[in-house]
Scaffold this motif. Structure first.
Motif, PDB file in Angstrom:
ATOM      1  N   ALA A 336       0.786  -1.203  -0.083  1.00 19.14           N
ATOM      2  CA  ALA A 336      -0.151   0.091  -0.004  1.00 19.14           C
ATOM      3  C   ALA A 336       0.875   1.165   0.120  1.00 19.14           C
ATOM      4  N   VAL A 337       1.911   1.200   0.532  1.00 22.09           N
ATOM      5  CA  VAL A 337       2.886   2.461   0.747  1.00 22.09           C
ATOM      6  C   VAL A 337       3.042   3.126  -0.704  1.00 22.09           C
ATOM      7  N   PRO A 338       3.595   2.193  -1.761  1.00 24.69           N
ATOM      8  CA  PRO A 338       3.792   2.997  -3.110  1.00 24.69           C
ATOM      9  C   PRO A 338       2.466   3.719  -3.629  1.00 24.69           C
ATOM     10  N   ILE A 339       1.302   2.716  -3.414  1.00 19.64           N
ATOM     11  CA  ILE A 339       0.039   3.366  -4.148  1.00 19.64           C
ATOM     12  C   ILE A 339      -0.222   4.625  -3.469  1.00 19.64           C
ATOM     13  N   LEU A 340       0.037   4.695  -2.057  1.00 15.42           N
ATOM     14  CA  LEU A 340      -0.319   5.997  -1.274  1.00 15.42           C
ATOM     15  C   LEU A 340       0.739   7.160  -1.976  1.00 15.42           C
ATOM     16  N   ILE A 341       1.883   6.883  -2.203  1.00 15.77           N
ATOM     17  CA  ILE A 341       2.621   7.785  -2.522  1.00 15.77           C
ATOM     18  C   ILE A 341       2.228   8.456  -3.970  1.00 15.77           C
ATOM     19  N   ILE A 342       1.795   7.284  -4.894  1.00 14.19           N
ATOM     20  CA  ILE A 342       1.137   7.588  -6.309  1.00 14.19           C
ATOM     21  C   ILE A 342       0.036   8.855  -6.082  1.00 14.19           C
ATOM     22  N   ILE A 343      -0.865   8.372  -4.966  1.00 14.21           N
ATOM     23  CA  ILE A 343      -2.012   9.240  -4.851  1.00 14.21           C
ATOM     24  C   ILE A 343      -1.761  10.709  -4.656  1.00 14.21           C
ATOM     25  N   ILE A 344      -0.750  10.600  -3.638  1.00 10.23           N
ATOM     26  CA  ILE A 344      -0.348  12.119  -2.981  1.00 10.23           C
ATOM     27  C   ILE A 344       0.225  12.892  -3.962  1.00 10.23           C
ATOM     28  N   ILE A 347      -2.438  14.113  -6.552  1.00  9.88           N
ATOM     29  CA  ILE A 347      -3.174  15.362  -5.729  1.00  9.88           C
ATOM     30  C   ILE A 347      -2.493  16.634  -5.950  1.00  9.88           C
ATOM     31  N   ILE A 348      -1.150  16.623  -5.651  1.00  9.09           N
ATOM     32  CA  ILE A 348      -0.169  17.586  -5.870  1.00  9.09           C
ATOM     33  C   ILE A 348      -0.333  18.248  -7.190  1.00  9.09           C
ATOM     34  N   VAL A 349      -0.177  17.385  -8.147  1.00  7.87           N
ATOM     35  CA  VAL A 349      -0.295  17.709  -9.643  1.00  7.87           C
ATOM     36  C   VAL A 349      -1.516  18.429  -9.885  1.00  7.87           C
TER      37      VAL A 349
END
Length: 468
Positions: A336-344, A347-349
Motif C-alpha cells: 500500500a505504501v507505493p500506492i499512497l505515494i502515487i495518490i499524493i 493530488i499535488i499535480v
C-alpha cells in the motif's frame, strides 16, 4: 755483544816485576795480569782498570770501558689511568724496554692485530669495542722483544638487552612459559626487573609463568641495571590462545519476528577467533545451520556451537517466536505504501494545475476589465459624440447610419458585452458593407478616431465584442 768472551791484559814497566789487580769501578774483580770474561753480559758493562805493584810502589792504568750491547729486554707497558676505565674515557699506554743500543722502534698490538706504533699509544673516547689485551714490541739492531699483555677493561652500562621465550611458538592456556633476560654490560648486570606494560611483575634474570591464562597475554619487557646505568629490552608479546568461551546468541526485537526471517548471531570469546559455527534446534540431534549468522523461520529454541583449533563450546538456548500473520500484514502495508505515494503525487499535480488555471482566469478578467473600460467611452450616450444631442442639433441635415442610431438609443441600457476569442478571419461581406456605411457617416469627431484606434487594437489582440 752480550754472550761474547772478553780478555783484558795489563802490562807495566817495573823492576822487580809488578803484581797485578783488576778493578771494575772501585771493586776488585781479579788478580792476574790477564782478566778473562767468558759469555759477557750487560751486567759486565762498565769501566775496568788494573793496578801494578812491586816493592817500590804501585800504579793504576787508565780505565777502559766495556760497552756490552744486547737486544731489548724487560719490556713493560704502563697506563696513565686507574684500574677502572669507563666508556668515553681517554687512555694512554706507554712502552718501556731495556736494550743497548736503546730501542727506537715500538709497535702496538691488540691480541694479534697491529693497532699502532710509537712508544706511546693513545685511545681517546674509549669504547667497549676497545676492551682487550694490548702489548708492545721493542726492536733494536740486535733483536726484538714483546711486553707482557695488559688488559683494558672498559666498563659501560647495559646495552643490547633482549628477552627470549622458552617453549613452542604457540602458547596455549595452561602452559608454562619462561622468559629470560640477557644484556651486554660491564660489569655484568645483576639487577633485572620485569614489566607487563608499565606494571612491575617480577625480578631476576628469569621470569616464569606457570599455568598461563589469557589474562597473562600482553607485552613484557625486562630492565637490566649495573653501577653505570640501566636499559630496557624491546617488548615481547605473549599471545595466549584458548578455546571458545562465553558463547551466546544475539537476537533482535526481543524474539518477536516482524519479517519473514529472524537473524541470530553467535558471539564467542576465543583466541584465535572462532571461524566455525554450528546451529541447533533444541531436541534435534542434527545441525540446522552453519556460519556465525543464522536466519530462523520457525518458532523454537535455538543454540549455537563455536569451534576453533583448541576446542568448542555451545551457547545457552534462546526462544524465537514467529508470527505468520504479522508477515502478511507487513506485506500488505508494504504494497500500500507505493500506492499512497502515487495518490499524493496526483493530488499535488492537480492542485498545481488548478492554481495555474486560476492564475490564467485572473489574467483574463483583468484583460476584460481593460476592454470594458474602453467600451463605455464608445457606447454611452453622454460620452459618445455620435449620440450627443447637441451634436445632432448642430448638424440636423447630416445623414446618420441607422445602425448607429439604434446603438445610440440603446447605449444607456447596454452596459455589458459578450467576449469571445476568434481567429483572424476575412470579414464577411455584410460587415464590410456596414463598415463602408460607417465610413460614409458625415459625423466626424476627434473622439471617433480614438474609437477607431481602439477597435483596431481589439482586432489586433484577437478580442471582439458584439454591442447591441
Amino acid at each position: 755483544m752480550e754472550g761474547d768472551s772478553v780478555t783484558l791484559n795489563c802490562s807495566s814497566n817495573s823492576n822487580p816485576p809488578a803484581n797485578f789487580s783488576w778493578f771494575k769501578g772501585n771493586t776488585s774483580v781479579g788478580s792476574r795480569r790477564i782478566f778473562r770474561i767468558s759469555k759477557i753480559s750487560s751486567d759486565d758493562s762498565g769501566e775496568y782498570k788494573c793496578r801494578a805493584r812491586n816493592v817500590h810502589g804501585e800504579k793504576y792504568s787508565d780505565p777502559v770501558t766495556l760497552d756490552v750491547q744486547y737486544p731489548p729486554r724487560n719490556i713493560s707497558v704502563s697506563m696513565n689511568r686507574s684500574a677502572v676505565i669507563k666508556e668515553g674515557d681517554s687512555v694512554t699506554l706507554n712502552c718501556s724496554s731495556d736494550s743497548n743500543p736503546p730501542a727506537l722502534n715500538f709497535s702496538w698490538f691488540k691480541g694479534e692485530t697491529f693497532v699502532g706504533s710509537g712508544r706511546i699509544f693513545n685511545i681517546s673516547k674509549i669504547s667497549s669495542d676497545d676492551s682487550g689485551e694490548y702489548k708492545c714490541r721493542a726492536t733494536n739492531e740486535h733483536g726484538e722483544k714483546y711486553s707482557d699483555p695488559v688488559t683494558l677493561d672498559v666498563q659501560y652500562p647495559p646495552k643490547k638487552v633482549s628477552v627470549s621465550i622458552s617453549g613452542s611458538a604457540v602458547i596455549v592456556e595452561g602452559d608454562s612459559v619462561t622468559l629470560s633476560c640477557s644484556s651486554d654490560s660491564n660489569p655484568p648486570a645483576l639487577n633485572f626487573s620485569w614489566f607487563k606494560g608499565e606494571t612491575l611483575v617480577g625480578s631476576g634474570r628469569i621470569f616464569n609463568i606457570s599455568k598461563i591464562s589469557s589474562d597473562d597475554s600482553g607485552e613484557y619487557k625486562c630492565r637490566a641495571r649495573n653501577e653505570h646505568g640501566e636499559k630496557y629490552s624491546d617488548p615481547v608479546t605473549l599471545n595466549v590462545q584458548y578455546p571458545p568461551r562465553n558463547v551466546s546468541v544475539s537476537i533482535t526485537d526481543s524474539g518477536q519476528l516482524w519479517f519473514d526471517s529472524l537473524s541470530l548471531k553467535c558471539i564467542s570469546d576465543s583466541n584465535p577467533p572462532a571461524l566455525n559455527f554450528s546451529w541447533f534446534k533444541e531436541n534435534q540431534s542434527s545441525a540446522v545451520g552453519s556460519g556465525q549468522s543464522f536466519s530462523a523461520v520457525q518458532s523454537g529454541r535455538f543454540y549455537c556451537e563455536a569451534h576453533n583449533p583448541h576446542g568448542a563450546q555451545r551457547s545457552d538456548a534462546v526462544t524465537v517466536t514467529v508470527h505468520q500473520h504479522a508477515v502478511r500484514n507487513i506485506s500488505i502495508t508494504a504494497t500500500a505504501v507505493p500506492i499512497l505515494i502515487i495518490i499524493i503525487i496526483v493530488i499535488i499535480v492537480l492542485l498545481i494545475i488548478k492554481k495555474q488555471r486560476s492564475a490564467k482566469s485572473e489574467g483574463l478578467t483583468m484583460m476584460q476589465n481593460d476592454l470594458y473600460s474602453d467600451v463605455p467611452q464608445k457606447v454611452q450616450a453622454h460620452d459618445n459624440p455620435v449620440c450627443d444631442p447637441g451634436l445632432a442639433d448642430e448638424a440636423p441635415n447630416e445623414t446618420v447610419n441607422p445602425r448607429i442610431s439604434a446603438e445610440c438609443r440603446d447605449a444607456e441600457e447596454i452596459q455589458y458585452a459578450t467576449v469571445q476569442y476568434h481567429k483572424n478571419t476575412p470579414k464577411k461581406k455584410e460587415e464590410e458593407e456596414e463598415q463602408r456605411q460607417c465610413d460614409n457617416t458625415p459625423v466626424q469627431q476627434p473622439d471617433q478616431d480614438h474609437r477607431q484606434e481602439n477597435v483596431e487594437t481589439v482586432e489586433e489582440s484577437v478580442i471582439y465584442s458584439t454591442l447591441k
